[in-house]
Scaffold this active site. Structure first.
Site, PDB file in Angstrom:
ATOM      1  N   SER A  38      -4.382  -9.457 -12.598  1.00 28.54           N
ATOM      2  CA  SER A  38      -4.215  -8.248 -13.394  1.00 28.54           C
ATOM      3  C   SER A  38      -2.774  -8.150 -13.886  1.00 28.54           C
ATOM      4  O   SER A  38      -2.371  -7.143 -14.436  1.00 28.54           O
ATOM      5  CB  SER A  38      -4.556  -7.039 -12.547  1.00 28.54           C
ATOM      6  OG  SER A  38      -3.786  -7.059 -11.381  1.00 28.54           O
ATOM      7  N   LYS A  43      -2.988   0.780  -6.998  1.00 30.29           N
ATOM      8  CA  LYS A  43      -1.809   0.301  -7.729  1.00 30.29           C
ATOM      9  C   LYS A  43      -0.959   1.470  -8.203  1.00 30.29           C
ATOM     10  O   LYS A  43       0.267   1.442  -8.099  1.00 30.29           O
ATOM     11  CB  LYS A  43      -2.249  -0.556  -8.917  1.00 30.29           C
ATOM     12  CG  LYS A  43      -2.791  -1.915  -8.496  1.00 30.29           C
ATOM     13  CD  LYS A  43      -3.360  -2.613  -9.706  1.00 30.29           C
ATOM     14  CE  LYS A  43      -3.884  -3.992  -9.362  1.00 30.29           C
ATOM     15  NZ  LYS A  43      -4.616  -4.581 -10.466  1.00 30.29           N
TER      16      LYS A  43
END
Ligand SMILES: Nc1ncnc2c1ncn2[C@@H]1O[C@H](COP(=O)(O)OP(=O)(O)OP(=O)(O)O)[C@@H](O)[C@H]1O
Length: 636
Positions: free
Chosen positions: A514, A557
């Site tokens: 990612s 995150k």
């Protein structure tokens, strides 16, 4: 186009409970049978019920803690108990090394052993009385004829001889190898991690192998898990960890439905002994994760497949009122099962359900990794108990959440603390070629600074992507994706440049695909000399067309970015509904959805060159790039 996130609506507790009405979990009825307690695995439940009626084997593949062993146990409850049997092992008068096996209806075995033991005790008593009488008579006679010493010696010799010649009573008593007397339900045996002896049966070693001191061989025979689960369920988790020979033997047992017991260690006297075949007509429930299938003996897998069902366990279920109600019942079940913790009130149950939503990291889903959620229930209950509270509340659950952190979360926090001490992170100012990326370790987020440097290539033929840290392949892929965009936009061909990328402080366990948009931003910044705002962190995957694709773990995150002091986080637009950050972080961070790399640049680049660069991109976007459409949406 970018847009500011709408304030996420706060979900009321009553909604979270799916409309369930109760004061505490004590008011909620918990089903009696285990199969009815299983939550969210309807497909698996249906197959288990079918397999139990048809006596078929089952293989369950899925994440730990989703209820595989619970289902196997439930299957044993569904089997008829009328069929249960006892198994006795007898001494073989003709060949002591080949004990005989006898199978009887459940309960009969215990009866026979009790009767035989009683008989043996009576026989031994009679024999001892006879021996004492003989010895006394000899001693008295010898004393009368004046040969007392000789009388004692003769008595001792006769005693030894008779003891040796007369058959030992314990030889005649069978051993109850498998007992099912008083069993309420069909047996369930968990043979996870069992060594060969525990799985297939064993014959113990006998240090005294002669002289009347030896233990009869049938007494040394021990049943294995395959025999104990006769007419029931044999459950083996992580089936691939079983040695290949054991898997082969298991296969034989499955096919033959009987398996003779022998000593498993070659050097033991038990290896000399081999019983007649012992029945082992069990239903096998094998479990594991996807790797388990690769490590499994192909013949064993095919046997299960050919004579049974394969089930893939679900990790999540849809977030519907019905499923929320099921989670309410789950909390009640766990409280009841524990037996020591106080019941949960509505607020506490709602907090658990909120956590079940958060843990999936996906919109409109509820977690089915219920063992972990059960752990949270227990810790919250323990906190309430320690306080002497009569009821567990949301406050206890919130405290439990910070106490019962996973190893990954603790590791991530330690990592963060360490990085902060050494000022690894930047959370203010601007810098060229430096981006705050975000990644996940297990179920925790980490901020991952990424540096890029672009230099004319040293090589004669073409430039290279030189990446350090553990995410080299990902870096190369991201640079390849972005290079097409850069070429179109800036006219610069980075294939004749060396692109250096460094992930600061990566280590084992960090997942990074990612990081693509972070790498792209760092490279563009370095190439075009445009500074990056260090108050921004970002996560997202990237297609060759510049679309920002969804990734996993956005909630964790974002929370990691907030902990690192970052004020703005860019995430893929498609992930917006997956954001379930904790209440306390909500006012501390601005979340910006991005659907294209242009959105990312817009919110992360700074300085005077930025606008010109963005104009170029806009042009490029309107013209289109018409390059190979090799992008596939990936979720990392
Ligand atoms: N689907 C479920 N419904 C209700 N409770 C569940 C479910 N899944 C797990 N649990 C709870 O979690 C506990 C542990 O689950 P279980 O041991 O069955 O998981 P597992 O998938 O076999 O994990 P592992 O593979 O690590 O053994 C269960 O005893 C139960 O309390």
């Amino acid at each position: 186009m970018t847009e500011k996130i709408e304030e996420e609506p706060v979900i009321e507790n009553d909604d979270l409970l799916g409309g369930c009405e109760f004061e505490s979990t004590d008011d909620i009825e918990v089903p009696k049978s285990l199969i009815d307690q299983v939550i969210g695995q309807e497909h698996a439940v249906e197959i288990i019920k079918k397999a139990a009626t048809q006596r078929r084997h089952v293989m369950m593949i899925g994440t730990p803690g989703t209820g595989k062993s619970m289902l196997a146990r439930a299957m044993a409850e569904l089997l008829p108990k009328e069929e249960l049997q006892d198994v006795l092992v007898y001494h073989n008068l003709e060949d002591a090394n080949n004990p005989k096996i006898r199978v009887l209806p459940a309960g009969k075995g215990k009866e026979i052993v009790t009767i035989q033991k009683e008989e043996a005790r009576r026989r031994a008593q009679a024999r001892n009385t006879l021996l004492i009488l003989i010895i006394f008579s000899i001693v008295i006679y010898a004393t009368l004829v004046g040969q007392f010493i000789w009388g004692i010696i003769a008595a001792a010799m006769i005693f030894m001889a008779l003891k040796y010649i007369m058959p030992r009573e314990d030889m005649l008593v069978p051993k109850l190898l498998v007992s099912n007397s008083d069993k309420e339900r069909a047996p369930f045996t968990d043979a996870t991690g069992a060594h060969a002896g525990a799985l297939l049966g064993d014959v113990r070693h006998d240090p005294f192998q002669s002289g009347g001191l030896e233990t009869p061989s049938h007494e040394r025979v021990e049943a294995g898990a395959i025999h104990k689960s006769h007419k029931g369920v044999l459950f083996i988790d992580e089936i691939n960890t079983l040695r290949i020979e054991s898997q082969q033997q298991l296969l034989t047992a499955l096919q033959e439905k009987e398996y003779a017991i022998t000593g498993q260690s070659e050097r033991s006297s038990g290896a000399m002994v081999k019983t007649d075949p012992v029945p082992c007509d069990f239903i096998m429930v094998a479990a594991g994760n996807l790797d388990a299938m690769a490590g499994m003996h192909p013949a064993l897998r095919s046997r299960i497949k050919g004579y049974g069902y394969e089930i893939y366990m679900r990790d999540t279920m849809d977030d519907t009122p019905e499923n929320r109600q099921k989670l309410v019942r789950f909390v009640a079940q766990e409280v009841k099962k524990d037996g020591k913790i106080p019941p949960f009130d509505k607020s506490a149950v709602a907090e658990i359900i909120r956590e079940a939503k958060r843990r999936t990291g996906r919109k409109n889903k509820l977690s089915l990794i219920l063992r972990d959620l059960g752990g949270l229930v227990r810790v919250a209950g323990d906190i309430a108990t320690a306080e002497g509270a009569k009821i567990t509340t949301a406050e206890h659950v919130l405290r439990a959440k910070s106490m019962a952190r996973s190893v990954e979360q603790q590791l991530a926090d330690q990592y963060l603390e360490h990085r902060r001490d050494y000022k690894f992170f930047k959370n203010e100012g601007e810098e060229i070629g430096r981006v705050n990326g975000l990644a996940v370790i297990g179920d925790s987020g980490v901020m991952l600074p990424i540096l890029a440097e672009v230099t004319p290539t040293q090589s004669k033929s073409e430039g290279h992507v030189i990446a350090t840290g553990m995410l080299q392949d990902i870096a190369k892929e991201a640079v390849q994706n972005v290079s097409a965009i850069i070429k179109k936009v800036t006219g610069k061909d980075i294939s004749n440049k060396d692109v250096h990328i460094q992930f600061i402080g990566t280590y084992e366990g960090v997942e990074g695909d990612s990081a693509s948009i972070s790498i792209a931003t760092a490279v563009v910044s370095a190439l075009e000399d445009i500074p990056v705002d260090q108050r921004v962190a970002m996560t997202g995957s990237l297609s060759v067309r510049g679309d920002v694709l969804p990734v996993g773990g956005v909630t964790h995150k974002i929370e990691a970015a907030v902990k690192a002091g970052v004020k703005t986080v860019i995430i893929p637009k498609a992930n917006m509904d997956d954001v379930l950050i904790e209440e306390k972080y909500k006012d501390m961070v601005k979340i910006i959805p991005a659907s294209t790399i242009e959105d990312v640049f817009e919110h992360s680049l700074r300085g005077i060159k930025k606008e010109r660069f963005l104009d170029k991109i806009k042009n490029f976007a309107s013209v289109g790039i018409g390059i190979l459409d090799i992008d596939k949406p990936t979720v990392s």
